[in-house]
Design an enzyme around this catalytic site. Structure first.
Site, PDB file in Angstrom:
ATOM      1  N   GLY A  46      49.462  40.905  37.459  1.00 51.36           N
ATOM      2  CA  GLY A  46      49.249  39.582  37.863  1.00 51.36           C
ATOM      3  C   GLY A  46      47.919  39.042  37.360  1.00 51.36           C
ATOM      4  CD  GLN A  51      42.314  37.914  39.190  1.00 51.03           C
ATOM      5  OE1 GLN A  51      43.641  37.411  39.213  1.00 51.03           O
ATOM      6  NE2 GLN A  51      42.083  39.264  39.203  1.00 51.03           N
ATOM      7  CB  CYS A  93      42.427  42.747  42.835  1.00 48.81           C
ATOM      8  SG  CYS A  93      41.638  41.121  42.589  1.00 48.81           S
ATOM      9  CG  LEU A  94      43.702  43.273  36.905  1.00 50.09           C
ATOM     10  CD1 LEU A  94      44.326  42.357  35.771  1.00 50.09           C
ATOM     11  CD2 LEU A  94      43.396  44.684  36.115  1.00 50.09           C
ATOM     12  CG  HIS A 135      47.318  39.730  44.667  1.00 48.53           C
ATOM     13  ND1 HIS A 135      46.559  40.657  45.595  1.00 48.53           N
ATOM     14  CD2 HIS A 135      46.426  39.627  43.745  1.00 48.53           C
ATOM     15  CE1 HIS A 135      45.600  41.072  44.765  1.00 48.53           C
ATOM     16  NE2 HIS A 135      45.468  40.413  43.973  1.00 48.53           N
ATOM     17  CD  GLU A 136      47.691  37.534  40.486  1.00 53.65           C
ATOM     18  OE1 GLU A 136      46.704  37.063  40.480  1.00 53.65           O
ATOM     19  OE2 GLU A 136      47.692  38.817  40.485  1.00 53.65           O
ATOM     20  CG  HIS A 139      43.292  36.024  42.903  1.00 55.84           C
ATOM     21  ND1 HIS A 139      41.773  36.309  43.020  1.00 55.84           N
ATOM     22  CD2 HIS A 139      43.934  37.100  42.690  1.00 55.84           C
ATOM     23  CE1 HIS A 139      41.983  37.876  43.036  1.00 55.84           C
ATOM     24  NE2 HIS A 139      43.064  38.251  42.776  1.00 55.84           N
TER      25      HIS A 139
END
Length: 163
Positions: A46, A51, A93-94, A135-136, A139
């Site tokens: 994701g 991000q 998380c990236l 999660h996304e 963000h």
């Protein structure tokens, strides 16, 4: 398409609330294409626009599950229904590459938003896919998984748990 640089914590852009998308045009299509390419290259499951430094309500995700829906692009996503049941599970998380955490999320959800052309779409998701959506969408509201994790621990090796 282009691979974009992923913003890392503690960059303040990750704490900003994103603006709704009002124009469904070639710029949005390029953003979605770039986000998907960046997510797959990372590799992740994701990615949200902040991000990559863009404060727009746009996410892409792909659970990687054989029977899953494949790539999902969602503009102005909104959770419209949740289960009463929740489940604690691991997330990474990236934008926070060195740690994971255990996060309590709704087990199933319904999300509505728009596709790249402005058509309304609705997704019913459960388990891992529901976790990715939540999660996304967090963000897009400036919330990181570390803000709500029950436990946080160092990542032993790179993985693609959530982002």
């Amino acid at each position: 398409m282009a691979i974009r640089v992923i913003v890392k914590n503690p960059d303040p852009i990750l704490r900003e609330k994103c603006k709704e998308v009002t124009k469904f045009n070639k710029n949005l299509h390029k953003l979605l294409d770039d986000m998907a390419e960046t997510m797959y290259d990372a590799p992740g499951v994701g990615l949200a626009a902040p991000q990559i430094g863009i404060l727009k309500r746009v996410i892409v995700l792909d659970s990687g599950e054989e029977e899953g829906p494949g790539l999902i692009e969602l503009v102005n996503p909104e959770i419209v229904k949740t289960s009463t049941e929740k489940e604690v599970g691991p997330e990474g998380c990236l934008s926070i590459p060195s740690i994971n955490g255990d996060v309590n999320r709704f087990k199933s959800i319904t999300v509505k938003g728009f596709d790249r052309n402005g058509n309304e779409v609705v997704y019913e998701a459960e388990d891992f896919l529901a976790r990715i959506f939540q999660h996304e969408i967090d963000h897009l509201n400036g919330v990181l998984f570390t803000d709500i994790a029950e436990t946080i621990y160092e990542r032993e090796q790179p993985n693609n748990v959530i982002d």
